[in-house]
Design a protein around this motif. Sequence first.
Motif, PDB file in Angstrom:
ATOM      1  N   THR A 160      10.678   9.761  -1.362  1.00 17.58           N
ATOM      2  CA  THR A 160       9.382  10.323  -0.969  1.00 17.58           C
ATOM      3  C   THR A 160       8.285   9.259  -1.009  1.00 17.58           C
ATOM      4  N   THR A 161       8.623   8.057  -0.604  1.00 21.24           N
ATOM      5  CA  THR A 161       7.640   6.974  -0.579  1.00 21.24           C
ATOM      6  C   THR A 161       6.801   7.069   0.688  1.00 21.24           C
ATOM      7  N   VAL A 162       5.500   7.005   0.534  1.00 25.14           N
ATOM      8  CA  VAL A 162       4.564   7.003   1.653  1.00 25.14           C
ATOM      9  C   VAL A 162       4.061   5.570   1.806  1.00 25.14           C
ATOM     10  N   ASP A 163       4.384   4.945   2.932  1.00 26.33           N
ATOM     11  CA  ASP A 163       4.033   3.543   3.157  1.00 26.33           C
ATOM     12  C   ASP A 163       2.840   3.445   4.110  1.00 26.33           C
ATOM     13  N   VAL A 164       1.647   3.422   3.537  1.00 29.27           N
ATOM     14  CA  VAL A 164       0.423   3.328   4.319  1.00 29.27           C
ATOM     15  C   VAL A 164       0.330   1.957   4.998  1.00 29.27           C
ATOM     16  N   GLY A 165       0.815   0.924   4.339  1.00 25.47           N
ATOM     17  CA  GLY A 165       0.801  -0.419   4.915  1.00 25.47           C
ATOM     18  C   GLY A 165       1.613  -0.503   6.194  1.00 25.47           C
ATOM     19  N   ALA A 166       2.765   0.167   6.231  1.00 24.02           N
ATOM     20  CA  ALA A 166       3.590   0.170   7.441  1.00 24.02           C
ATOM     21  C   ALA A 166       2.877   0.896   8.581  1.00 24.02           C
ATOM     22  N   LEU A 167       2.163   1.968   8.251  1.00 24.62           N
ATOM     23  CA  LEU A 167       1.394   2.675   9.271  1.00 24.62           C
ATOM     24  C   LEU A 167       0.285   1.785   9.825  1.00 24.62           C
ATOM     25  N   LEU A 175       0.816  -1.218   0.000  1.00 22.37           N
ATOM     26  CA  LEU A 175       0.000   0.000   0.000  1.00 22.37           C
ATOM     27  C   LEU A 175       0.848   1.265   0.000  1.00 22.37           C
ATOM     28  N   ALA A 176       2.099   1.171  -0.404  1.00 20.90           N
ATOM     29  CA  ALA A 176       2.974   2.340  -0.475  1.00 20.90           C
ATOM     30  C   ALA A 176       2.832   3.009  -1.834  1.00 20.90           C
ATOM     31  N   PHE A 177       3.060   4.308  -1.862  1.00 18.03           N
ATOM     32  CA  PHE A 177       3.095   5.022  -3.135  1.00 18.03           C
ATOM     33  C   PHE A 177       4.204   6.065  -3.087  1.00 18.03           C
ATOM     34  N   THR A 178       4.728   6.376  -4.252  1.00 20.79           N
ATOM     35  CA  THR A 178       5.845   7.309  -4.367  1.00 20.79           C
ATOM     36  C   THR A 178       5.335   8.637  -4.897  1.00 20.79           C
ATOM     37  N   ILE A 179       5.751   9.711  -4.262  1.00 22.29           N
ATOM     38  CA  ILE A 179       5.303  11.036  -4.684  1.00 22.29           C
ATOM     39  C   ILE A 179       6.157  11.523  -5.864  1.00 22.29           C
ATOM     40  N   THR A 180       7.475  11.635  -5.670  1.00 21.54           N
ATOM     41  CA  THR A 180       8.336  12.073  -6.770  1.00 21.54           C
ATOM     42  C   THR A 180       9.455  11.084  -7.055  1.00 21.54           C
ATOM     43  N   ASN A 181      10.140  10.629  -6.002  1.00 26.06           N
ATOM     44  CA  ASN A 181      11.204   9.645  -6.168  1.00 26.06           C
ATOM     45  C   ASN A 181      11.176   8.672  -4.991  1.00 26.06           C
ATOM     46  N   GLU A 182      12.156   7.771  -4.929  1.00 21.46           N
ATOM     47  CA  GLU A 182      12.142   6.744  -3.889  1.00 21.46           C
ATOM     48  C   GLU A 182      12.229   7.307  -2.481  1.00 21.46           C
TER      49      GLU A 182
END
Length: 136
Positions: free
Chosen positions: A62-69, A53-60
Amino acid sequence: MKGFKDFLMQGNVIDLAVGVVIGSAFTALITALVDNVIQPIINVFGGQNVDGLAFTITNESTTVDVGALLSAVIAFLITAAVVYFVFVVPVSTARAADRRRRGLGPEEDEVSEDIALLTEIRDALVARDNDSAPRA
């Protein structure tokens, strides 16, 4: 030095040390459970993305990991539930039973001073409202 030795030998310090050791071992157990069982299940919902469930905003970086949260929240809830049901509930029950056995429970006929004062204030307000109410 004798005072320091007495302080260290008190039950509270020993209990605290045991609690910290058991807490850190329990944290490692919950972390392993979440990382190896729950996180892969959460990652299934990420579709073809290997990051789950992670997604990257601009590059690696800036990855937002919703799954880790979500995993961290689940780990917290599991830890809190175990602490509550394994430690808090039994200790509270044992203390209440001990207080009842010693006869230290609250007397039902006695009312604390603050409750008595609040009752007097309530009665005075009711009496005032009844005196000021228009009579038919």
